[in-house]
Scaffold this motif. Structure first.
Motif, PDB file in Angstrom:
ATOM      1  N   ALA A 151     -89.637 -11.044 -24.074  1.00 35.95           N
ATOM      2  CA  ALA A 151     -90.009 -11.427 -22.748  1.00 35.95           C
ATOM      3  C   ALA A 151     -91.228 -10.474 -22.821  1.00 35.95           C
ATOM      4  CB  ALA A 151     -88.948 -10.493 -21.823  1.00 35.95           C
ATOM      5  N   TRP A 152     -91.945 -10.861 -21.889  1.00 34.74           N
ATOM      6  CA  TRP A 152     -93.232 -10.260 -21.295  1.00 34.74           C
ATOM      7  C   TRP A 152     -92.802  -9.426 -19.821  1.00 34.74           C
ATOM      8  CZ3 TRP A 152     -97.520  -9.514 -24.207  1.00 34.74           C
ATOM      9  CH2 TRP A 152     -97.617 -10.475 -25.236  1.00 34.74           C
ATOM     10  N   PHE A 153     -93.382  -8.221 -19.789  1.00 30.35           N
ATOM     11  CA  PHE A 153     -93.381  -7.411 -18.608  1.00 30.35           C
ATOM     12  C   PHE A 153     -94.548  -6.959 -18.438  1.00 30.35           C
ATOM     13  CE2 PHE A 153     -88.968  -6.624 -17.754  1.00 30.35           C
ATOM     14  CZ  PHE A 153     -88.106  -7.197 -18.882  1.00 30.35           C
ATOM     15  N   ARG A 154     -94.987  -6.406 -17.212  1.00 30.46           N
ATOM     16  CA  ARG A 154     -96.108  -6.004 -16.704  1.00 30.46           C
ATOM     17  C   ARG A 154     -96.096  -4.658 -15.931  1.00 30.46           C
ATOM     18  NH1 ARG A 154     -99.029 -10.706 -13.323  1.00 30.46           N
ATOM     19  NH2 ARG A 154     -97.496 -10.526 -11.333  1.00 30.46           N
ATOM     20  N   GLN A 155     -97.008  -3.779 -15.841  1.00 31.52           N
ATOM     21  CA  GLN A 155     -97.023  -2.454 -15.180  1.00 31.52           C
ATOM     22  C   GLN A 155     -98.151  -2.301 -14.782  1.00 31.52           C
ATOM     23  OE1 GLN A 155     -95.140   0.607 -16.816  1.00 31.52           O
ATOM     24  NE2 GLN A 155     -94.556   1.679 -14.701  1.00 31.52           N
ATOM     25  N   ALA A 156     -98.494  -2.449 -13.289  1.00 32.59           N
ATOM     26  CA  ALA A 156     -99.729  -2.148 -12.622  1.00 32.59           C
ATOM     27  C   ALA A 156     -99.572  -0.476 -12.385  1.00 32.59           C
ATOM     28  CB  ALA A 156     -99.904  -2.887 -11.674  1.00 32.59           C
ATOM     29  N   PRO A 157    -100.807   0.203 -12.109  1.00 38.10           N
ATOM     30  CA  PRO A 157    -100.723   1.223 -11.920  1.00 38.10           C
ATOM     31  C   PRO A 157    -100.109   1.659 -10.635  1.00 38.10           C
ATOM     32  CG  PRO A 157    -103.135   0.725 -12.472  1.00 38.10           C
ATOM     33  CD  PRO A 157    -102.234  -0.588 -12.204  1.00 38.10           C
ATOM     34  N   GLY A 158     -99.191   2.529 -10.592  1.00 29.87           N
ATOM     35  CA  GLY A 158     -98.514   3.125  -9.548  1.00 29.87           C
ATOM     36  C   GLY A 158     -97.251   2.264  -9.177  1.00 29.87           C
ATOM     37  N   LYS A 159     -96.921   1.232 -10.140  1.00 30.89           N
ATOM     38  CA  LYS A 159     -95.995   0.281  -9.732  1.00 30.89           C
ATOM     39  C   LYS A 159     -94.801   0.397 -10.766  1.00 30.89           C
ATOM     40  CE  LYS A 159     -98.463  -2.895  -6.771  1.00 30.89           C
ATOM     41  NZ  LYS A 159     -98.702  -4.542  -6.117  1.00 30.89           N
ATOM     42  N   GLU A 160     -93.878  -0.242 -10.516  1.00 32.25           N
ATOM     43  CA  GLU A 160     -92.641  -0.269 -11.452  1.00 32.25           C
ATOM     44  C   GLU A 160     -92.993  -1.611 -12.385  1.00 32.25           C
ATOM     45  OE1 GLU A 160     -90.347   2.704 -10.198  1.00 32.25           O
ATOM     46  OE2 GLU A 160     -89.415   1.125 -11.678  1.00 32.25           O
ATOM     47  N   ARG A 161     -92.353  -1.332 -13.630  1.00 33.54           N
ATOM     48  CA  ARG A 161     -92.788  -2.448 -14.564  1.00 33.54           C
ATOM     49  C   ARG A 161     -91.732  -3.760 -14.289  1.00 33.54           C
ATOM     50  NH1 ARG A 161     -92.592  -0.776 -21.000  1.00 33.54           N
ATOM     51  NH2 ARG A 161     -93.745   0.656 -20.110  1.00 33.54           N
ATOM     52  N   GLU A 162     -92.549  -4.727 -14.017  1.00 38.04           N
ATOM     53  CA  GLU A 162     -91.828  -6.037 -13.705  1.00 38.04           C
ATOM     54  C   GLU A 162     -91.674  -6.936 -14.634  1.00 38.04           C
ATOM     55  OE1 GLU A 162     -93.810  -7.975 -10.557  1.00 38.04           O
ATOM     56  OE2 GLU A 162     -95.716  -7.943 -11.394  1.00 38.04           O
ATOM     57  N   GLY A 163     -90.670  -7.876 -14.680  1.00 39.86           N
ATOM     58  CA  GLY A 163     -90.872  -8.994 -15.545  1.00 39.86           C
ATOM     59  C   GLY A 163     -91.380 -10.076 -15.366  1.00 39.86           C
ATOM     60  N   VAL A 164     -92.237 -10.654 -16.313  1.00 41.55           N
ATOM     61  CA  VAL A 164     -93.051 -11.850 -16.263  1.00 41.55           C
ATOM     62  C   VAL A 164     -92.541 -13.090 -16.469  1.00 41.55           C
ATOM     63  CG1 VAL A 164     -95.345 -12.725 -16.675  1.00 41.55           C
ATOM     64  CG2 VAL A 164     -94.981 -10.208 -16.269  1.00 41.55           C
ATOM     65  N   SER A 165     -92.110 -13.190 -17.925  1.00 44.03           N
ATOM     66  CA  SER A 165     -91.570 -14.257 -18.535  1.00 44.03           C
ATOM     67  C   SER A 165     -90.681 -13.869 -19.662  1.00 44.03           C
ATOM     68  CB  SER A 165     -92.584 -15.284 -18.914  1.00 44.03           C
ATOM     69  OG  SER A 165     -92.136 -16.574 -19.518  1.00 44.03           O
ATOM     70  N   CYS A 166     -89.913 -14.885 -20.001  1.00 44.21           N
ATOM     71  CA  CYS A 166     -88.860 -14.679 -21.394  1.00 44.21           C
ATOM     72  C   CYS A 166     -88.686 -16.140 -21.935  1.00 44.21           C
ATOM     73  CB  CYS A 166     -87.593 -13.895 -21.047  1.00 44.21           C
ATOM     74  SG  CYS A 166     -86.601 -14.548 -19.807  1.00 44.21           S
ATOM     75  N   ILE A 167     -88.356 -16.046 -23.344  1.00 46.28           N
ATOM     76  CA  ILE A 167     -88.041 -17.122 -23.825  1.00 46.28           C
ATOM     77  C   ILE A 167     -86.944 -16.983 -24.834  1.00 46.28           C
ATOM     78  CG2 ILE A 167     -89.667 -16.884 -25.842  1.00 46.28           C
ATOM     79  CD1 ILE A 167     -90.088 -19.975 -25.795  1.00 46.28           C
ATOM     80  N   THR A 168     -85.749 -17.667 -24.695  1.00 42.94           N
ATOM     81  CA  THR A 168     -84.659 -17.396 -25.621  1.00 42.94           C
ATOM     82  C   THR A 168     -84.821 -17.494 -27.194  1.00 42.94           C
ATOM     83  OG1 THR A 168     -83.955 -19.836 -25.495  1.00 42.94           O
ATOM     84  CG2 THR A 168     -83.226 -18.266 -23.872  1.00 42.94           C
ATOM     85  N   SER A 169     -83.902 -16.951 -27.951  1.00 37.45           N
ATOM     86  CA  SER A 169     -84.212 -16.980 -29.326  1.00 37.45           C
ATOM     87  C   SER A 169     -84.245 -18.357 -29.777  1.00 37.45           C
ATOM     88  CB  SER A 169     -82.936 -16.358 -30.060  1.00 37.45           C
ATOM     89  OG  SER A 169     -81.892 -16.817 -29.654  1.00 37.45           O
ATOM     90  N   SER A 170     -83.566 -19.375 -29.255  1.00 32.17           N
ATOM     91  CA  SER A 170     -83.762 -20.786 -29.647  1.00 32.17           C
ATOM     92  C   SER A 170     -84.992 -21.261 -29.241  1.00 32.17           C
ATOM     93  CB  SER A 170     -82.380 -21.442 -29.256  1.00 32.17           C
ATOM     94  OG  SER A 170     -82.438 -21.523 -27.733  1.00 32.17           O
ATOM     95  N   GLY A 171     -85.562 -20.785 -28.247  1.00 32.36           N
ATOM     96  CA  GLY A 171     -86.814 -21.358 -27.673  1.00 32.36           C
ATOM     97  C   GLY A 171     -86.435 -22.601 -26.642  1.00 32.36           C
ATOM     98  N   SER A 172     -85.114 -22.583 -26.321  1.00 32.06           N
ATOM     99  CA  SER A 172     -84.665 -23.917 -25.684  1.00 32.06           C
ATOM    100  C   SER A 172     -84.863 -23.463 -24.098  1.00 32.06           C
ATOM    101  CB  SER A 172     -83.291 -24.193 -25.937  1.00 32.06           C
ATOM    102  OG  SER A 172     -82.444 -23.182 -25.593  1.00 32.06           O
ATOM    103  N   SER A 173     -84.720 -22.445 -23.639  1.00 34.37           N
ATOM    104  CA  SER A 173     -85.082 -22.066 -22.214  1.00 34.37           C
ATOM    105  C   SER A 173     -86.028 -20.773 -22.160  1.00 34.37           C
ATOM    106  CB  SER A 173     -83.536 -21.475 -22.035  1.00 34.37           C
ATOM    107  OG  SER A 173     -83.474 -21.315 -20.596  1.00 34.37           O
ATOM    108  N   THR A 174     -86.903 -21.058 -21.003  1.00 32.44           N
ATOM    109  CA  THR A 174     -87.739 -19.919 -20.560  1.00 32.44           C
ATOM    110  C   THR A 174     -87.127 -19.510 -18.980  1.00 32.44           C
ATOM    111  OG1 THR A 174     -89.230 -21.657 -19.861  1.00 32.44           O
ATOM    112  CG2 THR A 174     -89.485 -20.847 -22.095  1.00 32.44           C
TER     113      THR A 174
END
Length: 126
Positions: free
Chosen positions: A35-58
């Motif tokens: 997965a990719w997460f991001r954190q802006a200054p002063g904000k909580e870390r949030e999820g951006v995107s993920c891909i399954t181990s099989s690559g079949s689902s995002t």
């Protein structure tokens, strides 16, 4: 030693594109959801995107749907995040994270992921 290393961040103008890479060592992305997460200054870390181990689902956060694309190259043991049409609110430190298994579905909850990279800065200027 299990390790994730992000790269590809930088400074880009609004409307531009960047491609982030998450290179894995000590583990094979064939067997891990990433997965990719991001954190802006002063904000909580949030999820951006993920891909399954099989690559079949995002999965994507609503704020990036249609602009970001996650993909993986098992041969290179690397996961990518292609970011297009960037806007200033995309400015953040971007982290990749791994969780073993999850071949059919991955979510964007921080608690699901136990291995994290050190992050790469993305700055979008207006």
């Amino acid at each position: 030693q299990l390790q994730l290393v992000e790269s590809g961040g930088g400074l880009v103008q609004s409307g531009g594109s960047l491609r982030l890479s998450c290179a894995a060592s000590g583990l094979k992305v064939d067997y891990y959801a990433i997965a990719w997460f991001r954190q802006a200054p002063g904000k909580e870390r949030e999820g951006v995107s993920c891909i399954t181990s099989s690559g079949s689902s995002t999965n994507y956060a609503q704020s990036v749907k249609g602009r970001f694309t996650i993909s993986k190259d098992n041969a290179k043991n690397t996961v990518y995040l292609q970011m297009n049409s960037l806007i200033p609110t995309d400015t953040a430190v971007y982290y990749c994270a791994a969780d073993w298994g999850r071949s059919n579905y991955c979510g964007l909850s921080k608690s699901d992921f136990g291995l994290w990279g050190q992050g790469t800065q993305v700055t979008v200027s207006s």
